[in-house]
Each structure stands twice: as structure tokens, then as C-alpha cells.
Design an enzyme around this catalytic site. Structure first.
Site, PDB file in Angstrom:
ATOM      1  N   GLU A   1      -4.203  -9.081   4.031  1.00 33.15           N
ATOM      2  CA  GLU A   1      -4.828  -8.683   5.298  1.00 33.15           C
ATOM      3  C   GLU A   1      -6.051  -9.512   5.692  1.00 33.15           C
ATOM      4  O   GLU A   1      -6.274  -9.763   6.878  1.00 33.15           O
ATOM      5  CB  GLU A   1      -5.229  -7.193   5.246  1.00 33.15           C
ATOM      6  CG  GLU A   1      -4.067  -6.226   5.382  1.00 33.15           C
ATOM      7  CD  GLU A   1      -3.482  -5.819   4.045  1.00 33.15           C
ATOM      8  OE1 GLU A   1      -2.790  -4.811   3.990  1.00 33.15           O
ATOM      9  OE2 GLU A   1      -3.727  -6.534   3.048  1.00 33.15           O
TER      10      GLU A   1
ATOM     11  N   GLU B   1       0.837  -1.210   0.000  1.00 29.22           N
ATOM     12  CA  GLU B   1       0.000   0.000   0.000  1.00 29.22           C
ATOM     13  C   GLU B   1       0.869   1.258   0.000  1.00 29.22           C
ATOM     14  O   GLU B   1       0.557   2.238  -0.687  1.00 29.22           O
ATOM     15  CB  GLU B   1      -0.932  -0.022   1.202  1.00 29.22           C
ATOM     16  CG  GLU B   1      -1.990  -1.126   1.116  1.00 29.22           C
ATOM     17  CD  GLU B   1      -2.881  -1.184   2.336  1.00 29.22           C
ATOM     18  OE1 GLU B   1      -4.005  -0.663   2.262  1.00 29.22           O
ATOM     19  OE2 GLU B   1      -2.459  -1.740   3.361  1.00 29.22           O
TER      20      GLU B   1
END
Length: 725
Positions: free
Chosen positions: A139, A119
Site C-alpha cells: 500500500e 489483510e
């Protein structure tokens, strides 16, 4: 902000005007709060300096970043760290400071860029990667969502469909695929990585390369109507695959808001969802599993003594059946030379054939080349005697569960194997002291209990007797790690940890059926709870022979609390043995698809007449909640005995053993974690009530009774336990 995590960033400005910021937080440069606030500080300095034209972000020691430091979630859940306001990191730092900066940034990725690491890289204006780097957003498997802008940037870089695949499966891609998808701008050798990134950053400054803000891209997004169709389908599939988990659907909501209402609204929705999911019970369970799994290899009195694992150069396996061939497959896949011994040529050929079939399956799926297949198979040698055992470092016995046969094998091994050789048994239930009765080298005897299929199932139960040396345990822990298993060290008893804990599981289900409950409703309720299958379908899968052999061990050793049902023996008399014979609790077609069998009723009625159990209208009409409790609370009860006896040092080890050995749903955190989420007082009261109504099988053990009466968590450490370890 207060933070107990560590790590830092360092910044160096070169004569070319490029500031290189390096993430440092071994071993994977995880993004702890310290690292993130250091990064913010470095970035602000770089933006304010006139001698800095552009910025490169990289990671120390060949790794970009493994993502947000997951311990941060644990600390927030405990209240040790104050949670930053929603969106502070993803919006204020990563979007408004890094991505919106007036100076371009380039990510130089080596090793891995996972989770928050990817990210962060996606917020840079270009990404340069080494060929071996792994890129992904895993995640969801930890119970959280990409919270640093990943739900918005990944669909805009690789397209919505591919982004959903990467996020929902948690599977990373390699750099070359990332390049073809548009996630990576260039792939270069590791030695050229930072140099190329510096040059690329300066090319952006000079307008020779495009200045791309990922969050603003729209060319990879489908039209709104098509995007909504894709997301509707993804939600339906997610609900089907993971009906008990909310966070994947919440993640999809954040992606949808970004596509419908724009990236800023999407980032705000992502921040809102990210702060909500950490409070979910399923997230707490998955985070507990994450840390517990990493703690199984720490064994007090063993791994804290400074012992170094000895090198295991060659392994011998006795028995080429399903278990032996599976263990051989696991070992040769990790480059261990293996000798497979059988009693005759026919059995040996069959055993080697099974190993070959296991590997050929990988070739067919494209995960192994033909060249690699041949090289791996060359590590396996067959034998009909013990002569080739004279230079092996470890032997794993994997024959049928017959005590006298195993005793004879271990006596023979002592004659042929070198004195340092580890003598391991893959027995699933038999006490190791009985197996090694005729053996003098008690310190070398250990249990190496794999779960079927051994080359696929992730658990390795390492069983230690009172005599097993610490060195042998350390050696086996090392082998377990190298063959990609999660090892759990337990003490010696009948059934060890996993089978001992779960022996009441099937027996409770048998009891309920004899009292009038529908076996297919029981299986359905337990599958809905999150188990891979119910107890009756499981019996069919493993086969009635195994079920009876295992049950016999428990009847002999724990007769006072064993429910002795005759359903399986009666079916076996009629040549029903489970899935292998196409008839068991279910009927099976040519594709092994199961369907209920109306004939099952007669076996249940006959078993009921033998046991003397009476039909109970109350038990015949149980709710799903009652089915779960009456099936699993006896498992909790036995797990408490295992913990109290010191068979396991930590309750968390029992959680991991149950998840990886029996398929207990990970999002429930494991059997002890789940029990504590319900409360020891409630579990004790229910078992006590059932024991008064239905007998000793349900009677709470002393440990559970003591803790339940006080409401103490069952997983709290046992004080001064006389551990079997």
C-alpha cells in the site's frame, strides 16, 4: 452504499458442512465495495445457517485477491462514492464479523494475496497457500496504508522487524518464506488447495488444529522497550529515505499504538490514519500515477482497431555500446533471441562483454542462477555484417547520434531485412524523418527510445512518424510489455517527449549559475524536491559528450528559446568530461563519490564573460522555492508545447514519461499534475515576469498563456488538436 465498482462473491455449502466463499472480480479479484459487502452478506448467512460448521475463503481463477480496488480511492477523492465511516470495513466487517466469528475460517490462497487481500487472509484463523503465491502489503507505494488491519496483524504473525520490512519496502514474499515466517500455516499444490483448507477448517472445529485469532497473538512481539527502539530507528530511516512523504510515518504511528496500547486501539488508529492519508497531496499524486501508468498502452486510433500483435521471433541490435548492450540484455532476459552487430571484432567482443557483465551482476546478487545465466547468454549471437539479418522481425539501431551514419544504416537495412521487419531507432533526439530520408519503407520506421541503463530503466518511448503503421506500434507495445517496460507512444519531433520537455531543465540551471547562483545549492534544492540528483550532477553522470550532442539538436531546432551556456564546452576543452574523467562539475574519488570543486568558479566566470550575462544579486541569493520554480517552470512550459502540438495525446502520458525517464518524483504526480497542483495562472505570471526581465528563454508559450490567463488546468484535454499521432 452507492458504488460504481463491480465484482461479487458466491457461496457454496458442501456436504461436509464447509461454506466456500469465492471472491470474483477479474482480473485479480480486487476488493471493491461490492465484493466487500457481498462477502459480509455471505458471511452473515454462513454464521446463521445450522448446516455450516466452518468457512473457507478463496479467489476465482487461481488468484486470491490483489487487494482493495484502488479505483475506490479515486472515486472517493472525486466525491463519486461516499467514504465509509473510519474503521467500518477493518473493524466492523473484518475484525468483529470475520475474525470474532463463532465459526472458524481458513483462507485458501493461490496466485496472490496482496494489500487488502492479505489483510483479509490474516483475519482468517488459518492460511493455506499454493507454492507460487505472492504475499505482501504494497500500500505505501500507492500513497495509502494497510487499512484492513494489516498494521496490527502482520507484526503479530511474522514479528515486528519483518513486518516493518515488508510494509516499508512494499516487497512481497513467496509462500515458502511466508510459511517459515508463520504467515502461512501450510503450503500445498494448487489442486489440493481448497480440499486441504476445508479439512483444516473442520480440524479447527474438532480442536485438532489451533483456533488462532491473529490480532490477539503476542508471542512474536518484542518487549515494549525493544519495540520502541525498533520503531524509532524505522522512523529515522523512513524520514531519511522519504523526507517529503508523510504516510509512511503515519503508518508507523498506527503500528506503534497497537503495540503500546493493544490491538483494538491500534485498529482504531489505523482506521483514523487510513481516512487521513487519502487526502494528502502525495497520495493524490501516487494514485494519479497508478492509473496513468496503466493508461499509456491505450492509444486512440491504434489500440482500438482490433489489431493483433505479430510474433517477434528474433531481434537484431546495431551497436554494442552502453545502450545497445543494455537493450540486448533486456530482450534476452525476456527470452528474445538477439543478434548484436558491431563494426569490428574488438567492439563486438566489448558489446557481448557488457551484456555478460549485466547478467553476472544478477548472479552475484542471487537473483539469477548460473544455469539461467548460461541459458540467457545462449540467446545472444554476435555479427559483423548484415547476412544474419535476413530472418529478423525487428532491428533496433543504437549507434552514436550521427545523422548521416544512421541514414546509411537504415538504407542498408532495407536491402537485407525481410519486408515485414520493423526498423527501429534508439535515437534520443534526432527527428526520425531525417533518419529515414534514404529509406522507402517509411511505414516500418519507428522510434524505440530506451533510457540508460536500458535493462533497468522502466520507460520505453515509442516514437511514431506520420507514416508509421498502426500495426508496427501495436507490435512494439507488445514487445515493451513483454520486456517489462512501461511504453509511452509519442509523436515525432526533436527530443520526442522526455528529452524535449526536459531540455530547458539543465539550461535554466546554467543560466542561474551564470547569473551568480551556487550550482551546488541548486543541486541540493532539486534533490530535496525529490529528483534523484540535481542537473549538474546529472550532466557529470551522462557525460559532457552526450550533453553537448543533445544540446546541439535543440540549438538547431529551437534556437529562439535555447539558453546557450559555454560552461560545459569550456570544461571539455580542459579534458573534463564528467564522472568518467573524475572531473566535471564535481570531483570524484576512486569510489565515484562526488565533492564540490573550487576550480569550477573559473569556468563559470569565463562562460559569463562570453555570454555577456551580468551578475544578478537577486538570482545569486534565491530561496529553494525560487530555485525549483525557475528550473521546473520552463520544463512545464515546454511540456505544454509538446501537449499542444499533439506529440502526446494525454497529459498523463507526459507525467509518466517524466517520472520514468527523468526521475521526476512520483509522489508529485508527474510534471503536468504537479503544475496543475500549483495552478496555471501562477506559473504563467511567473514565466511572464521572468521573460520580461531575462529574455525569450522564459517566455510562456501560447498554450500556457491562454490557459494561464483563464486559470484552466494545463492537463485538460486539447480540443481538436492536430496530433502528431
Amino acid at each position: 452504499m452507492d458504488s460504481r465498482t463491480k465484482g461479487k462473491t458466491v457461496m457454496e455449502v458442501g456436504g461436509d458442512g464447509v461454506a466456500v466463499i469465492t471472491l470474483i472480480n477479474p482480473p485479480v479479484n480486487s476488493l471493491s465495495f461490492d465484493v466487500l459487502y457481498n462477502l459480509k452478506s455471505n458471511y452473515e448467512e454462513a454464521l446463521s445457517r445450522n448446516d455450516v460448521k466452518a468457512i473457507v475463503i478463496t479467489g476465482a481463477k487461481g488468484r486470491f485477491s490483489g487487494g482493495f480496488d484502488i479505483s475506490g480511492f479515486g472515486e472517493m477523492q472525486k466525491g463519486n462514492v461516499k467514504e465509509p465511516k473510519a474503521g467500518y470495513i477493518s473493524i466492523d466487517i473484518i475484525t468483529d464479523l470475520l475474525e470474532a466469528a463463532r465459526k472458524p475460517s481458513v483462507a485458501a490462497i493461490d496466485g496472490l494475496a496482496l494489500g487488502g487481500g492479505l489483510e483479509l487472509a490474516m483475519a482468517c484463523h488459518a492460511r493455506i497457500s499454493a507454492p507460487a503465491a505472492q504475499l505482501g502489503l504494497p500500500e505505501l507505494q500507492l500513497g495509502v496504508i494497510p487499512g484492513f488491519g494489516g498494521t496490527q496483524r502482520l507484526p503479530r504473525l511474522v514479528g515486528l522487524t519483518k513486518a516493518l520490512e515488508m510494509i516499508l519496502t512494499s516487497k512481497p514474499v513467496k509462500a515458502e518464506e511466508g510459511h517459515s515466517l508463520g504467515l502461512i500455516d501450510a503450503v500445498v499444490p494448487p489442486a489440493e488447495l481448497v480440499t486441504t483448507a476445508r479439512r483444516w477448517a473442520l480440524d479447527i472445529v474438532g480442536r485438532r488444529k489451533p483456533w488462532v485469532s491473529s490480532v490477539s497473538k503476542t508471542d512474536k512481539l518484542p518487549p515494549l522497550g525493544e519495540a520502541r527502539e525498533i520503531l524509532t530507528f524505522a522512523k529515522a530511516q523512513t524520514l531519511k529515505r522519504a523526507p517529503n512523504m508523510k504516510h509512511p510515518l503515519m503508518c508507523l504511528d498506527a503500528i506503534e499504538v497497537g503495540i503500546v496500547s493493544g490491538p483494538r486501539a491500534g485498529l482504531e488508529k489505523e482506521a483514523e490514519v487510513a481516512s487521513q492519508v487519502v487526502k494528502l497531496d502525495t497520495t493524490k499524486g501516487l494514485i494519479h500515477v497508478f492509473f496513468s501508468q496503466r493508461g499509456t498502452a491505450k492509444v486512440p486510433g491504434v489500440t482500438d482497431r482490433g489489431l493483433v500483435p505479430r510474433k517477434i521471433k528474433k531481434v537484431a541490435i546495431i551497436g554494442g555500446g552502453l545502450m545497445g548492450s543494455g537493450i540486448a540484455t533486456a530482450l534476452i532476459l525476456s527470452n528474445y533471441p538477439v543478434i548484436l552487430k558491431e563494426v569490428n571484432e574488438k567492439f563486438l567482443e566489448a558489446g557481448i562483454g557488457r551484456v555478460k557483465a549485466n547478467l553476472q551482476s544478477r548472479v552475484r546478487k542471487g537473483s539469477m542462477s548460473q544455469e539461467k545465466f548460461e541459458k540467457t547468454m545462449s540467446l545472444l549471437k554476435g555479427s559483423l555484417d548484415y547476412e544474419s539479418f535476413r530472418d529478423v522481425d525487428m532491428v533496433i539501431e543504437a549507434v552514436i547520434e550521427n545523422i548521416s551514419l544512421k541514414q546509411q544504416i537504415f538504407a542498408d537495412l532495407e536491402k537485407y531485412c525481410p519486408q515485414h521487419c520493423i526498423l527501429a531507432s534508439n535515437t534520443s533526439t534526432i527527428d526520425l524523418n531525417k533518419i529515414g530520408e534514404r529509406t522507402k519503407s517509411q511505414d516500418r520506421i519507428v522510434g524505440a527510445h530506451f533510457f540508460s541503463p536500458a535493462h533497468i530503466m522502466p520507460l520505453l518511448e515509442i516514437v511514431r512518424t506520420n507514416h508509421t503503421s498502426a500495426q508496427v506500434i501495436v507490435d512494439l507495445l507488445d514487445v515493451g510489455k513483454k520486456i517489462k517496460k512501461t511504453p509511452v507512444v509519442v509523436g515525432n519531433c526533436t527530443g520526442f517527449a522526455v528529452n524535449r520537455m526536459f531540455f530547458p531543465y539543465t539550461q535554466a540551471a546554467m543560466f542561474l549559475v551564470e547569473c551568480g547562483a551556487d550550482p551546488y545549492l541548486i543541486d541540493r534544492a532539486i534533490s530535496k524536491f525529490g529528483m534523484p540528483m540535481g542537473p549538474f550532477r546529472l550532466c557529470d553522470l551522462v557525460g559532457f559528450g552526450v550533453a553537448i550532442a543533445t544540446a546541439t539538436q535543440f540549438i538547431e531546432n529551437f534556437s529562439e528559446r535555447t539558453y546557450k551556456s559555454m560552461i560545459i564546452p569550456l570544461m571539455q576543452e580542459d579534458k573534463r568530461a564528467g564522472e568518467a574523467t573524475r572531473k566535471g562539475f564535481y570531483l570524484y574519488d576512486d569510489k565515484r563519490k562526488a565533492k564540490p570543486d573550487p576550480e569550477l568558479k573559473k569556468y563559470i566566470e569565463k562562460a559569463r564573460s562570453i555570454s555577456g550575462v551580468k551578475l544578478d544579486p537577486k538570482l545569486a541569493n534565491l530561496s529553494e522555492k525560487d530555485i525549483i520554480e525557475m528550473t521546473f517552470f520552463p520544463v512545464v512550459n515546454e511540456a505544454c508545447r509538446v501537449f499542444a502540438e499533439g506529440i502526446a495525446v494525454k497529459a498523463a502520458d507526459l507525467d509518466i514519461a517524466g517520472i520514468m525517464g527523468m526521475g521526476f518524483p512520483p509522489y508529485r504526480g508527474g510534471i503536468m499534475f504537479w503544475a496543475d497542483s500549483i495552478g496555471s495562472k501562477y506559473i504563467y505570471s511567473r514565466l511572464d515576469e521572468w521573460s520580461k526581465a531575462y529574455g525569450e528563454f522564459f517566455k510562456p508559450c501560447a498554450f500556457l498563456a491562454e490557459r494561464g490567463s483563464k486559470g484552466v488546468p494545463l492537463s485538460a484535454p486539447v480540443k481538436q488538436a492536430s496530433s502528431r499521432l
